[in-house]
Enzyme design. Sequence first.
Site, PDB file in Angstrom:
ATOM      1  N   GLY A   1       4.579  -9.215 -14.929  1.00  0.00           N
ATOM      2  CA  GLY A   1       3.755  -8.402 -15.803  1.00  0.00           C
ATOM      3  C   GLY A   1       2.901  -9.270 -16.705  1.00  0.00           C
ATOM      4  N   PRO A   2       1.986  -8.672 -17.437  1.00  0.00           N
ATOM      5  CA  PRO A   2       1.103  -9.438 -18.322  1.00  0.00           C
ATOM      6  C   PRO A   2       1.876 -10.064 -19.474  1.00  0.00           C
ATOM      7  CG  PRO A   2       0.785  -7.092 -18.633  1.00  0.00           C
ATOM      8  CD  PRO A   2       1.680  -7.237 -17.455  1.00  0.00           C
ATOM      9  N   PRO A   3       1.279 -10.988 -20.178  1.00  0.00           N
ATOM     10  CA  PRO A   3       1.970 -11.641 -21.305  1.00  0.00           C
ATOM     11  C   PRO A   3       2.263 -10.660 -22.432  1.00  0.00           C
ATOM     12  CG  PRO A   3       0.061 -12.922 -20.611  1.00  0.00           C
ATOM     13  CD  PRO A   3      -0.023 -11.624 -19.899  1.00  0.00           C
TER      14      PRO A   3
ATOM     15  N   SER B   1     -11.362  -2.520  -5.059  1.00  0.00           N
ATOM     16  CA  SER B   1     -11.106  -1.166  -5.550  1.00  0.00           C
ATOM     17  C   SER B   1     -12.305  -0.512  -6.221  1.00  0.00           C
ATOM     18  CB  SER B   1      -9.939  -1.197  -6.550  1.00  0.00           C
ATOM     19  OG  SER B   1     -10.251  -1.991  -7.677  1.00  0.00           O
TER      20      SER B   1
ATOM     21  N   LYS C   1      -4.218   1.029 -14.852  1.00  0.00           N
ATOM     22  CA  LYS C   1      -5.505   1.721 -14.838  1.00  0.00           C
ATOM     23  C   LYS C   1      -5.411   3.076 -15.533  1.00  0.00           C
ATOM     24  CE  LYS C   1      -7.128  -0.618 -10.661  1.00  0.00           C
ATOM     25  NZ  LYS C   1      -7.573  -0.485  -9.266  1.00  0.00           N
TER      26      LYS C   1
END
Length: 927
Positions: free
Chosen positions: A457-459, A828, A871
Amino acid sequence: MLKLFSSRVHHLTPAIRPGPRAVDSPLFKALSQLTGLNRRSSSLGHRVFFCSDSASDAEAAAEVAEAEAEVADSKSSSAIVSTNPRPEDCLTVLALPVPHRPLFPGFYMPIYVKDPKVLAALQESRRRQAPYAGAFLLKDAPSTDSSSSTETEKNINELKGKDLLERLHEVGTLAQISSIQGDQVILVGHRRLRITEMVSEEPLTVKVDHLKDKPFDMDDDVIKATSFEVISTLRDVLKTSSLWRDHVQTYTQHIGDFTYPRLADFGAAICGANRHQTQEVLEELDVHKRLRLTLELMKKEMEISKIQETIAKAIEDKISGEQRRYLLNEQLKAIKKELGVETDDKSALSGKFKERIEPNKEKIPAHILQVIEEELTKLQLLEASSSEFNVTRNYLDWLTILPWGNYSDENFDVVRAQQILDEDHYGLSDVKERILEFIAVGRLRGTSQGKIICLSGPPGVGKTSIGRSIARALNRKFFRFSVGGLGDVAEIKGHRRTYVGAMPGKMVQCLKSVGTANPLVLIDEIDKLGKGHAGDPASALLELLDPEQNANFLDHYLDVTIDLSKVLFVCTANVIDMIPNPLLDRMEVISIAGYITDEKVHIARDYLEKNARGDCGIKPEQVDVSDAALLSLIENYCREAGVRNLQKQIEKIYRKIALKLVREGAVPAEPAVTTDVEEAEIVAKLDVESPEKDAAKESKEEEAETKKISVEKVMIDESNLADYVGKPVFHAEKIYEPTPVGVVMGLAWTSMGGSTLYIETTVVEEGDGKGGLNITGQLGDVMKESTQIAHTVARKILLEKEPENLFFANSKLHLHVPAGATPKDGPSAGCTMITSLLSLAMNKPVREDLAMTGEVTLTGRILPIGGVKEKTIAARRSQVKTIIFPEANRRDFEELAENVKEGLDVHFVDDYGKIFELAFGYDKQQD
């Protein structure tokens, strides 16, 4: 051509019987007293000796003595014999180069002659009863190392004629050829020469002038004083150097008239000065100056001797002190051992290692016990001073300290584990659910096995911090190490024991640190593994993180297998695409998406704010942060997926509040003004009367209490938030209100979470046959291909919807994806690009609250995408109500939490025709 016989010049003195004047010479008497010799005239024969300390010189002296008996044989004669031409009659001589030091009159020098022509010329000179040659020092100093010295000798041998003459000093020594044995030639110095001109080149023959000393007064007091200072210095040097003493003894036995010039030559010849300084003495014809130069050289030699003596004494004292200390320690150990007070070091170490393994001996595997016993036996046979002893001791230290078969009691209470996980983290339901499943399986089986879990996952979403919470929930020991940038396999697998400073790998160090065989090991930043000359750590992790192999993990240092099957591995990564596929295949990946605004508000209120308030020492009743302020902080300052930046901003707010509270509450009261005399009287009075002193103290405290300034409660709301954290960093992502023609909002995934982006299309120029498309916005290769596909599909759909519309055929278009400084890539955005192109072609804007994402094929099919949660969060943040997802992502959306899906109108499509109706068909519904 020539090679020096040894590294130090060997001096040989001529056998000349001294006359009566020599015996009566004050210099000769001084040197006789200096050396303590009992000189007898009968001992002064015609024999000659080498002045050197080497065995080869003694052999040469014996050869000279033997050859002296065979004077008649000129080929083997080695003594100074009478020759037909006198030395002063030799005006043309062979020039022999001397590489290291000049030859002084009265001294011998053995050299090697490699040139056969020169050697033949020397032998011919001896046969003609003219055995003389000139010895001249080379100007260039040879190198000291062996390789350079060999090269120098090679260069000397190659020199001929004028080249060799230019390399020679002009002043040299007339030398008598004492003997020739093979290529070895022994020269005896006679007098000084100066080269005047060259006669022949090969072998090099030169004309010379014989140099004589300048006239001097033997009764001059300055010369006498200088000569006796030379003798005095020589006496001091003889006390420290036995080598010089041998030189003086031999020289005084066989020298002729020991005059001032010979004294100067003797001192310069036997000292250790460099070649240039000794050559300077040889060239000097003024006797007084020559004595001064010799005196300077001997003084330097004296200082060097003193320094050498000091160094030798210091080293000797150190060595003797260490030996004395060693002997005393050994005696002390022997005495203690006899008395039974203490055992030796090896017995104590063996006892310590056996004590370590005794409590868990039944749990230690048999092959480990066998290795320990063998190493203990080996330790007893080794000397404590050997290097192998230390290697074996360190090896046993690691083997015996590891927790073989020692496991911590795990927690199988699912309810308690749930409470612990909820206390430390909000959300992260996927991770918590997986841990609870792990606990439930362990409870049903009665034991738990190790697993390999990867949190991606992101930081700032809590990947690392939740590892510690999981360990607390499972009641396991926790160990963390980061592999970001790691480029050495030895960090994972350990070093070989043969290396100096070898250590085991991180897993063995982990087991030693935690003391149990079933810890929770957090491997941080596994997607940032390096790769260098020391191997590939990612390949080394394959064995560590493979459930089928880590039960027999082999560390290079221990060289025995370790069971890591009970260890729970938790890895963290930002982007799993950076992890090698074989390694990723061994891990169970759990994706942690970013937090939505509601989740961030809960985290800030329940966790971050409490921690920041406690760290700053602020009480809850002293400050009040409104929900509107937190919401504004999240939306305008901390939009990233994680909460690390939110934590920093909250800490910044509370630091400023702490400063404000201190400034407002620490205003000191103005003290009463008293004179020094009054103050002294008050202090003296209070010291005498203790009751009044106590009363004064109490009144002073009461006064201080009354003067405390009451601080009002600090309120933080949306209006004054900028005073604490500055101006807003982010602005509304929805930059169009309403959406113009040719502009459509898309949804993108980044490593920091989700974000919205606009696809903009405009007309550059129109005309028959000018159809074309330009693209900008730092698009990657995949996204550039998506623009070409979108352009083709849009032309096809426009032809179906409005056959008479020739917009794409006659219009040159420009498609841009802001912001231009941000690189973008991925498939996408295909459906968003088609919609933007059709909006411009039909001159019809799309609905305002619409965002879409999906990959499009040439036939108009919509393919699935990734990052559905990120998103969706980005769409909610931009206040979008309608979202279009591919049909294949319906399950991903349904798995999202209800608070994420709340208030959204989501449409799932598998063909672009449905997107066309949703984007452009809203006006029909309104009609």
